[in-house]
Design a protein around this motif. Structure first.
Motif, short mmCIF file in Angstrom:
data_model
loop_
_atom_site.label_atom_id
_atom_site.label_comp_id
_atom_site.label_asym_id
_atom_site.label_seq_id
_atom_site.Cartn_x
_atom_site.Cartn_y
_atom_site.Cartn_z
N GLY A 112 14.24 -0.21 18.14
CA GLY A 112 14.01 1.20 18.44
C GLY A 112 14.91 2.03 17.56
N TYR A 113 15.41 3.09 18.09
CA TYR A 113 16.29 3.96 17.32
C TYR A 113 17.52 3.20 16.86
N ALA B 195 12.99 0.19 12.75
CA ALA B 195 12.34 1.07 13.71
C ALA B 195 11.52 2.12 12.97
N ASN C 91 12.59 -0.82 27.70
CA ASN C 91 12.97 0.42 27.01
C ASN C 91 11.76 1.02 26.30
N SER C 92 11.33 2.18 26.72
CA SER C 92 10.15 2.81 26.13
C SER C 92 10.42 3.36 24.74
N MET C 93 11.69 3.34 24.30
CA MET C 93 12.01 3.81 22.95
C MET C 93 11.73 2.73 21.89
N PHE C 94 11.50 1.50 22.30
CA PHE C 94 11.18 0.46 21.32
C PHE C 94 9.83 0.79 20.67
N ASP C 95 9.77 0.72 19.33
CA ASP C 95 8.52 1.04 18.66
C ASP C 95 8.09 -0.01 17.65
N TYR C 96 8.81 -1.11 17.61
CA TYR C 96 8.47 -2.16 16.66
C TYR C 96 8.90 -3.48 17.28
N LYS D 247 1.28 -1.38 25.63
CA LYS D 247 2.38 -0.43 25.80
C LYS D 247 2.51 0.06 27.23
N SER E 187 4.20 -0.10 17.36
CA SER E 187 3.72 0.43 18.63
C SER E 187 2.45 1.25 18.49
N LYS F 233 4.27 -2.47 28.99
CA LYS F 233 5.49 -2.89 28.29
C LYS F 233 5.50 -4.40 28.16
#
Lengths: 111, 118
Positions: free
Chosen positions: A94-95, B99, A27-32, A68, A52, A71
């Motif tokens: 992510g979100y 997040a 999932n490219s929305m993961f940022d942590y 990144k 990220s 991934k």
């Protein structure tokens, strides 16, 4: 659909050598991203994290690398110690503040 | 600080019985979570709460209910136990969202409750 994968169920390493644990995500929305360590009959404990916006984070013997574009993240433990023997979980956020966990890798450090 | 505490440590239930898994934290965290871990699998989110009176479903909510009447407590209710609910249940808490770039935040986990449904 496994969004976070730890493809190695187990890893055995000699004391003093480097341990490298790997984790892939889809999932490219993961940022942590976080690594947790878990001993039998205990809850997971936080080890190290990376945002990220970075590609590397160090904390003593532990370093996490993030690629990144691939991934992919990895946890390096140098030097490995017998007390590091545990299950290591990779997790991604992510979100929405939800953590998604990988299945874990059992690390055995032989003395 | 005791951190995150869970009771009981272990319980055997018969099919169809009900029980409440207790979770409490003394860190004044806003966010609380319930996970289950099946053998050889990662942790899966059952329910979470972003503050007293606010709860939301996670990945595997069926068969469970939660409530959050105080900041400290986040009980998980199993109404009609089924063998598929045999698992280890972990409660966790965090102060802020994870997040959004991360600020060294993490979730703190309790020691777990091992549940066997026969």
């Amino acid at each position: 659909d496994q969004q976070v994968k730890q493809n190695s169920p187990s890893l055995s390493v000699q004391e003093g050598r480097i341990s490298i644990l790997n984790c892939d995500y889809t999932n490219s929305m993961f940022d942590y991203f976080l690594w947790y360590k878990k001993y039998p009959a205990e809850g997971p404990t936080f080890l190290i994290s990376i945002s990220s916006i970075k590609d590397k984070n160090e904390d003593g013997r532990f370093t996490v690398f993030l690629n990144k574009s691939a991934k992919h993240l990895s946890l390096h433990i140098v030097p490995s110690q017998p007390g590091d023997s545990a299950v290591y979980f990779c997790a991604a956020a992510g979100y929405g503040n939800k953590l998604v966990f990988g299945a874990g890798t059992i690390l055995r450090v032989k003395s | 600080n005791a951190g995150v505490t869970q009771t009981p440590k272990f319980r055997i239930l018969k099919i169809g019985q009900s029980m409440t898994l207790q979770c409490a934290q003394d860190m004044n965290h806003n966010y609380m979570y319930w996970y289950r871990q099946d053998p050889g699998m990662g942790l899966k989110l059952i329910y979470y709460s972003v503050g007293a009176g606010i709860t939301d479903k996670g990945e595997v909510p069926n068969g469970y209910n939660v409530s959050r009447s105080t900041t400290e407590d986040f009980p998980l209710r199993l109404e009609l136990a089924a063998p598929s609910q045999t698992s280890v249940y972990f409660c966790a808490s965090s102060y802020r969202r994870l997040a959004g770039g991360g600020r060294g935040e993490t979730q703190y986990f309790g020691p777990g409750t091992r549940l066997l449904v026969l």
